[in-house]
Design a protein around this motif. Structure first.
Motif, PDB file in Angstrom:
ATOM      1  N   ILE A  78      11.010   6.417  -2.608  1.00 33.59           N
ATOM      2  CA  ILE A  78      11.552   5.261  -3.328  1.00 33.59           C
ATOM      3  C   ILE A  78      11.863   5.673  -4.765  1.00 33.59           C
ATOM      4  N   ASN A  79      10.938   6.421  -5.351  1.00 32.42           N
ATOM      5  CA  ASN A  79      11.079   6.937  -6.716  1.00 32.42           C
ATOM      6  C   ASN A  79      10.155   8.144  -6.818  1.00 32.42           C
ATOM      7  N   TYR A  80       9.838   8.561  -8.026  1.00 35.91           N
ATOM      8  CA  TYR A  80       8.972   9.725  -8.206  1.00 35.91           C
ATOM      9  C   TYR A  80       7.523   9.459  -7.807  1.00 35.91           C
ATOM     10  N   LEU A  81       7.159   8.211  -7.704  1.00 34.23           N
ATOM     11  CA  LEU A  81       5.760   7.870  -7.432  1.00 34.23           C
ATOM     12  C   LEU A  81       5.499   7.345  -6.032  1.00 34.23           C
ATOM     13  N   ASP A  82       6.456   6.674  -5.434  1.00 32.91           N
ATOM     14  CA  ASP A  82       6.221   5.950  -4.186  1.00 32.91           C
ATOM     15  C   ASP A  82       7.134   6.407  -3.058  1.00 32.91           C
ATOM     16  N   LYS A  83       6.677   6.130  -1.852  1.00 36.24           N
ATOM     17  CA  LYS A  83       7.470   6.418  -0.654  1.00 36.24           C
ATOM     18  C   LYS A  83       7.355   5.247   0.308  1.00 36.24           C
ATOM     19  N   MET A  84       8.307   5.191   1.218  1.00 34.85           N
ATOM     20  CA  MET A  84       8.331   4.188   2.274  1.00 34.85           C
ATOM     21  C   MET A  84       8.252   4.965   3.590  1.00 34.85           C
ATOM     22  N   VAL A  85       7.361   4.541   4.481  1.00 36.77           N
ATOM     23  CA  VAL A  85       7.176   5.234   5.754  1.00 36.77           C
ATOM     24  C   VAL A  85       7.297   4.223   6.880  1.00 36.77           C
ATOM     25  N   LEU A  86       8.092   4.573   7.871  1.00 34.69           N
ATOM     26  CA  LEU A  86       8.271   3.726   9.050  1.00 34.69           C
ATOM     27  C   LEU A  86       7.646   4.425  10.247  1.00 34.69           C
ATOM     28  N   ARG A  87       6.869   3.702  11.014  1.00 35.81           N
ATOM     29  CA  ARG A  87       6.230   4.233  12.234  1.00 35.81           C
ATOM     30  C   ARG A  87       6.664   3.379  13.409  1.00 35.81           C
ATOM     31  N   LYS A  88       7.218   4.013  14.423  1.00 40.79           N
ATOM     32  CA  LYS A  88       7.626   3.326  15.644  1.00 40.79           C
ATOM     33  C   LYS A  88       6.509   3.484  16.672  1.00 40.79           C
ATOM     34  N   PHE A  89       6.173   2.367  17.333  1.00 36.05           N
ATOM     35  CA  PHE A  89       5.165   2.430  18.385  1.00 36.05           C
ATOM     36  C   PHE A  89       5.546   1.444  19.485  1.00 36.05           C
ATOM     37  N   TYR A  90       4.950   1.621  20.637  1.00 35.29           N
ATOM     38  CA  TYR A  90       5.281   0.791  21.797  1.00 35.29           C
ATOM     39  C   TYR A  90       4.070   0.002  22.252  1.00 35.29           C
ATOM     40  N   VAL A  91       4.328  -1.214  22.673  1.00 41.29           N
ATOM     41  CA  VAL A  91       3.336  -2.050  23.334  1.00 41.29           C
ATOM     42  C   VAL A  91       4.003  -2.544  24.606  1.00 41.29           C
ATOM     43  N   ASP A  92       3.437  -2.179  25.741  1.00 40.75           N
ATOM     44  CA  ASP A  92       4.015  -2.537  27.045  1.00 40.75           C
ATOM     45  C   ASP A  92       5.497  -2.176  27.105  1.00 40.75           C
ATOM     46  N   GLU A  93       5.803  -0.942  26.673  1.00 41.88           N
ATOM     47  CA  GLU A  93       7.155  -0.385  26.703  1.00 41.88           C
ATOM     48  C   GLU A  93       8.154  -1.111  25.794  1.00 41.88           C
ATOM     49  N   MET A  94       7.671  -1.957  24.918  1.00 44.81           N
ATOM     50  CA  MET A  94       8.516  -2.650  23.955  1.00 44.81           C
ATOM     51  C   MET A  94       8.311  -2.012  22.578  1.00 44.81           C
ATOM     52  N   PRO A  95       9.408  -1.604  21.902  1.00 40.57           N
ATOM     53  CA  PRO A  95       9.245  -0.927  20.613  1.00 40.57           C
ATOM     54  C   PRO A  95       8.925  -1.899  19.474  1.00 40.57           C
ATOM     55  N   PHE A  96       8.055  -1.442  18.587  1.00 38.16           N
ATOM     56  CA  PHE A  96       7.715  -2.157  17.356  1.00 38.16           C
ATOM     57  C   PHE A  96       7.782  -1.163  16.212  1.00 38.16           C
ATOM     58  N   PHE A  97       7.977  -1.676  15.001  1.00 41.67           N
ATOM     59  CA  PHE A  97       8.017  -0.838  13.810  1.00 41.67           C
ATOM     60  C   PHE A  97       7.017  -1.347  12.790  1.00 41.67           C
ATOM     61  N   LEU A  98       6.329  -0.409  12.152  1.00 43.19           N
ATOM     62  CA  LEU A  98       5.414  -0.716  11.061  1.00 43.19           C
ATOM     63  C   LEU A  98       5.936   0.003   9.824  1.00 43.19           C
ATOM     64  N   LEU A  99       6.176  -0.736   8.747  1.00 43.07           N
ATOM     65  CA  LEU A  99       6.680  -0.174   7.499  1.00 43.07           C
ATOM     66  C   LEU A  99       5.593  -0.279   6.435  1.00 43.07           C
ATOM     67  N   ILE A 100       5.341   0.836   5.762  1.00 38.61           N
ATOM     68  CA  ILE A 100       4.369   0.820   4.662  1.00 38.61           C
ATOM     69  C   ILE A 100       5.012   1.411   3.416  1.00 38.61           C
ATOM     70  N   ILE A 101       4.488   1.024   2.283  1.00 34.30           N
ATOM     71  CA  ILE A 101       4.864   1.614   1.003  1.00 34.30           C
ATOM     72  C   ILE A 101       3.585   2.154   0.399  1.00 34.30           C
ATOM     73  N   SER A 102       3.623   3.413  -0.029  1.00 34.24           N
ATOM     74  CA  SER A 102       2.417   4.033  -0.574  1.00 34.24           C
ATOM     75  C   SER A 102       2.793   5.049  -1.650  1.00 34.24           C
ATOM     76  N   PRO A 103       1.798   5.477  -2.435  1.00 34.42           N
ATOM     77  CA  PRO A 103       2.051   6.557  -3.383  1.00 34.42           C
ATOM     78  C   PRO A 103       2.446   7.831  -2.626  1.00 34.42           C
ATOM     79  N   GLN A 104       3.289   8.638  -3.226  1.00 33.52           N
ATOM     80  CA  GLN A 104       3.766   9.840  -2.541  1.00 33.52           C
ATOM     81  C   GLN A 104       2.651  10.828  -2.204  1.00 33.52           C
ATOM     82  N   GLN A 105       1.620  10.896  -3.022  1.00 36.86           N
ATOM     83  CA  GLN A 105       0.575  11.884  -2.776  1.00 36.86           C
ATOM     84  C   GLN A 105      -0.360  11.490  -1.632  1.00 36.86           C
ATOM     85  N   VAL A 106      -0.267  10.277  -1.123  1.00 39.25           N
ATOM     86  CA  VAL A 106      -1.140   9.813  -0.047  1.00 39.25           C
ATOM     87  C   VAL A 106      -0.658  10.370   1.298  1.00 39.25           C
TER      88      VAL A 106
END
Length: 79
Positions: free
Chosen positions: A31-59
């Motif tokens: 996002i910038n020098y300090l933060d990032k956005m991470v998307l994780r795709k996962f399935y529940v009963d073969e249906m896709p879901f997405f989880l989006l997080i924002i965290s410091p880059q060093q994490v």
């Protein structure tokens, strides 16, 4: 955030297709020098879901994402 989730989800799916990596499930963006956005795709009963997080880059978010995905999957399976 919903718009970013949609765009990153499409990017993840297209990248997985182009690189012939059908099991790709993470994509991140600075996002910038300090933060990032991470998307994780996962399935529940073969249906896709997405989880989006924002965290410091060093994490290293992988362990927290796995824990969150497990908890969300259990909740969604109960629905």
């Amino acid at each position: 955030l919903a718009a970013f989730t949609s765009i990153l989800g499409q990017s993840l799916e297209e990248t997985a297709r182009l690189l012939n990596q059908p099991n790709a499930n993470n994509i991140s963006m600075d996002i910038n020098y300090l933060d990032k956005m991470v998307l994780r795709k996962f399935y529940v009963d073969e249906m896709p879901f997405f989880l989006l997080i924002i965290s410091p880059q060093q994490v290293d978010e992988r362990a927290e994402l796995e824990l969150s995905v497990n908890l969300l999957s259990n909740i969604l399976k109960q629905e």
